[in-house]
Design an enzyme around this catalytic site. Structure first.
Site, PDB file in Angstrom:
ATOM      1  N   THR A 370      52.680  92.620 -30.085  1.00 15.90           N
ATOM      2  CA  THR A 370      51.286  92.967 -30.317  1.00 15.90           C
ATOM      3  C   THR A 370      50.523  91.723 -30.745  1.00 15.90           C
ATOM      4  O   THR A 370      51.101  90.789 -31.280  1.00 15.90           O
ATOM      5  CB  THR A 370      51.194  94.060 -31.402  1.00 15.90           C
ATOM      6  OG1 THR A 370      51.956  95.184 -30.959  1.00 15.90           O
ATOM      7  CG2 THR A 370      49.781  94.525 -31.650  1.00 15.90           C
ATOM      8  N   THR A 388      48.688  95.334 -27.017  1.00 15.62           N
ATOM      9  CA  THR A 388      50.141  95.453 -27.202  1.00 15.62           C
ATOM     10  C   THR A 388      50.889  95.678 -25.890  1.00 15.62           C
ATOM     11  O   THR A 388      50.318  96.213 -24.934  1.00 15.62           O
ATOM     12  CB  THR A 388      50.478  96.613 -28.169  1.00 15.62           C
ATOM     13  OG1 THR A 388      51.874  96.597 -28.474  1.00 15.62           O
ATOM     14  CG2 THR A 388      50.143  97.974 -27.587  1.00 15.62           C
ATOM     15  N   GLU A 409      55.831 101.182 -24.021  1.00 20.71           N
ATOM     16  CA  GLU A 409      55.118 102.028 -24.980  1.00 20.71           C
ATOM     17  C   GLU A 409      55.694 103.442 -25.053  1.00 20.71           C
ATOM     18  O   GLU A 409      55.391 104.188 -25.992  1.00 20.71           O
ATOM     19  CB  GLU A 409      53.640 102.089 -24.597  1.00 20.71           C
ATOM     20  CG  GLU A 409      52.683 101.849 -25.743  1.00 20.71           C
ATOM     21  CD  GLU A 409      52.645 100.391 -26.194  1.00 20.71           C
ATOM     22  OE1 GLU A 409      52.893 100.145 -27.395  1.00 20.71           O
ATOM     23  OE2 GLU A 409      52.370  99.513 -25.377  1.00 20.71           O
ATOM     24  N   SER A 441      49.914 105.451 -32.217  1.00 19.84           N
ATOM     25  CA  SER A 441      49.977 104.005 -32.425  1.00 19.84           C
ATOM     26  C   SER A 441      49.677 103.676 -33.882  1.00 19.84           C
ATOM     27  O   SER A 441      49.005 104.430 -34.580  1.00 19.84           O
ATOM     28  CB  SER A 441      48.924 103.337 -31.542  1.00 19.84           C
ATOM     29  OG  SER A 441      48.809 101.967 -31.839  1.00 19.84           O
ATOM     30  N   GLY A 462      52.599  94.050 -35.654  1.00 21.61           N
ATOM     31  CA  GLY A 462      53.764  94.287 -36.510  1.00 21.61           C
ATOM     32  C   GLY A 462      54.143  95.743 -36.673  1.00 21.61           C
ATOM     33  O   GLY A 462      54.660  96.126 -37.733  1.00 21.61           O
TER      34      GLY A 462
END
Ligand code: DON
Length: 558
Positions: A370, A388, A409, A441, A462
């Site tokens: 990210t 990301t 994802e 998310s 992170g």
């Protein structure tokens, strides 16, 4: 191994008088600053920054991924753009489950099955068309990225760290070198990690970006790029189809706005969990401050209060949040209400922490992927954007001939409520994998306003640490009045309800560590970094722009 927060160093922050860009790679900050200098606004510059990040931070973000963008336009209400990927329409949850009914290890992380429909280009071009100044063209904002892609990418510390990570994965599965040969041949030296200064060829991005500059969104809906992405995902066992790319819709959502003293904190709504968690914690801290005084840095009692508020907020996140839907919207309203903040505060015990179940129950049984950037322009408009591909180099699929790395994802969904995701997060069926849905998310772009003007723009990379790192930067800067470079470099703590432990920076004071242990917390050093923050804060008549010293970005501007 814990990693200390790096002390602030002079080249990771700059004071600027007119406009500023803070991205986690210098070339990306410069791309944004170049567009601002040509008369573009903050959105034009954000788009230029993000396209350039796709070239220079391929381990973190890019055209095979997605993002969120918060926009503050002077004199208008804030806008939250959601261009999160969707699960492919033809993907089935059963594909991720073994014969024992439990998730197949790695199925959501590596290869085609991990890939959700990329939506980054759709999001960036939507932002440009709707909210760009019109003074610079699509070609203008993509041009810096094309220029950067034509030159070799010089591996810095972060690229080398990412290269080491994928080399380590070879130890677990030597077959990766064959399955993901495009990526391994580019981002390792025959399976050995890159060294700082090694050159990586990104020239295939020149044609990719040129197609997008010329064809716009159609450039990823059909034609060479769409064909290549779909083919690469399918050959690796994925269900991505052209229709997923063609039918993708960018969503404009109402941001979550929290009054906090003289400030308004603007956060991202679902499918982000960042805005709701941040809003709940800030309201608890504000209520507590009204009776007991302001939250303080480097103070054990304040650290305990923060951890307790975060534990409640992450427990609420786990049981209630998922992609935007009626029931999720209702629960966000509850999570961010004064009534909920009062409940949390009345349960607060300043002397001890409580067992996991006290904070919530689930009804059913490391940093790389990210990148965050911030922009302010000369008119006071601001953008806070997070992009990301999820984990380092996403699914590990480098789409041949395009330079595009496909995300993983799908791992942000719940496949089985009992199995934590790569970040150790447990969530409820509200975030269950389902075709067409967007995974929950932690990306938390934030903008803090005072009297309608941007005061602070912040965000991080992170995983779940994004939320705590962004929140703590806001607290350090606007509650404790720290200089922004010190706020970004200050020790951080992170708790995500499950597992029941606090991660601390190694620079955390002995008093705070002892104070937390005394109150019954389990503490650990961060198994990596505490997220990477980029931020820009008002300073006198200008701005201070700061890049997290640990990722190596440099701000740019005038
Ligand atoms: O959206 C999320 O919460 C994750 N995909 C973010 C992943 C991440 O931040 C990876 N590390 N930098």
């Amino acid at each position: 191994m814990g990693t200390a927060r790096q002390p602030s160093s002079a080249d990771c922050w700059r004071d600027l008088s007119r406009f500023a860009v803070a991205a986690d790679h210098e070339a990306a900050s410069r791309a944004g600053a170049e567009i601002l200098a040509r008369g573009g606004n903050a959105v034009d510059a954000a788009v230029a920054t993000s396209f350039t990040l796709a070239v220079v931070r391929p381990q973190s973000c890019g055209l095979g991924g997605s993002g969120f963008m918060l926009i503050h336009r002077m004199g208008h209400g804030p806008i939250a753009l959601d261009f999160r990927e969707t699960a492919p329409a033809a993907a089935l949850r059963e594909r991720y489950l073994g014969e024992n009914g439990r998730p197949i290890p790695g199925a959501t992380r590596f290869g085609g099955g991990a890939v959700a429909a990329p939506s980054q280009v759709q999001g960036l071009l939507h932002a440009l068309e709707r909210y760009g100044s019109g003074r610079v063209s699509r070609r203008d904002v993509i041009a810096p990225a094309i220029r950067v892609a034509a030159e070799p990418l010089i591996a810095d510390r972060h690229v080398c760290r990412a290269s080491r990570e994928i080399c380590d994965e070879l130890t677990a599965d030597p077959d990766f070198a064959r399955r993901f040969s495009e990526l391994y041949s580019r981002f390792t030296r025959d399976g050995k990690p890159l060294d700082p200064g090694d050159a990586v060829d990104r020239r295939d991005m020149v044609e990719t970006l040129t197609i997008i500059a010329e064809r716009g969104i159609d450039g990823v809906r059909d034609g060479r790029l769409a064909d290549a992405m779909v083919q690469a995902a399918q050959q690796s066992g994925g269900a991505l189809r052209h229709a997923d790319l063609r039918e993708y819709q960018v969503r404009e959502r109402d941001p979550i706005v929290t009054r906090f003293g003289p400030f308004e904190v603007i956060g991202m709504p679902p499918p982000s969990s960042g805005g709701a968690v941040t809003a709940q914690v800030l309201q608890v801290l504000a209520l507590h401050a009204a009776e007991h005084g302001a939250w303080r840095a480097n103070d054990p009692a304040s650290a305990h209060l923060l951890v307790e508020a975060i534990k409640h907020a992450f427990a609420d996140r786990a049981s209630r949040l998922g992609d935007d839907a009626e029931d999720v919207r209702r629960d966000v309203a509850w999570m961010t209400s004064q009534q909920r903040a009062r409940q949390v505060l009345s349960a607060f015990d300043p002397t001890r922490t409580r067992p996991t179940d006290f904070y919530g129950k689930l009804a059913t049984p490391e940093d790389s992927g990210t990148s965050h950037y911030c922009v302010v322009d000369g008119e006071g408009n601001a953008v806070s954007g997070t992009d990301t591909v999820n984990l380092t180099f996403g699914s590990l699929i480098l789409v041949p001939g395009t330079g595009i790395i496909l995300n993983n994802e799908i791992d942000d969904f719940v496949i089985d409520p009992e199995t934590p995701n790569a970040f150790g997060l447990r969530e409820s069926p509200r975030n269950l994998f389902s075709p067409g849905r967007r995974p929950l998310s932690s990306m938390s772009p934030a903008i803090v306003l005072r009297d309608g003007r941007a005061e602070l723009i912040a965000g991080a990379s992170g995983g779940p640490r994004i939320i705590s790192a962004t929140l703590e930067t806001i607290l350090y800067a606007i509650v404790c009045g720290m200089d922004l470079d010190d706020a970004v470099a200050a020790p951080r703590l992170h708790h995500q309800w499950l597992p029941d432990e606090i991660w601390l920076s190694r620079t955390t004071s002995r008093d705070v560590v002892a104070g937390l242990l005394d109150r019954g917390h389990t503490v650990r050093w961060y198994p990596g970094t505490g997220g990477h923050v980029q931020a820009i804060g008002r300073r006198g008549d200008g701005w201070r722009a700061v890049c997290d010293p640990d990722k190596g970005g440099r701000p740019a501007g005038e």
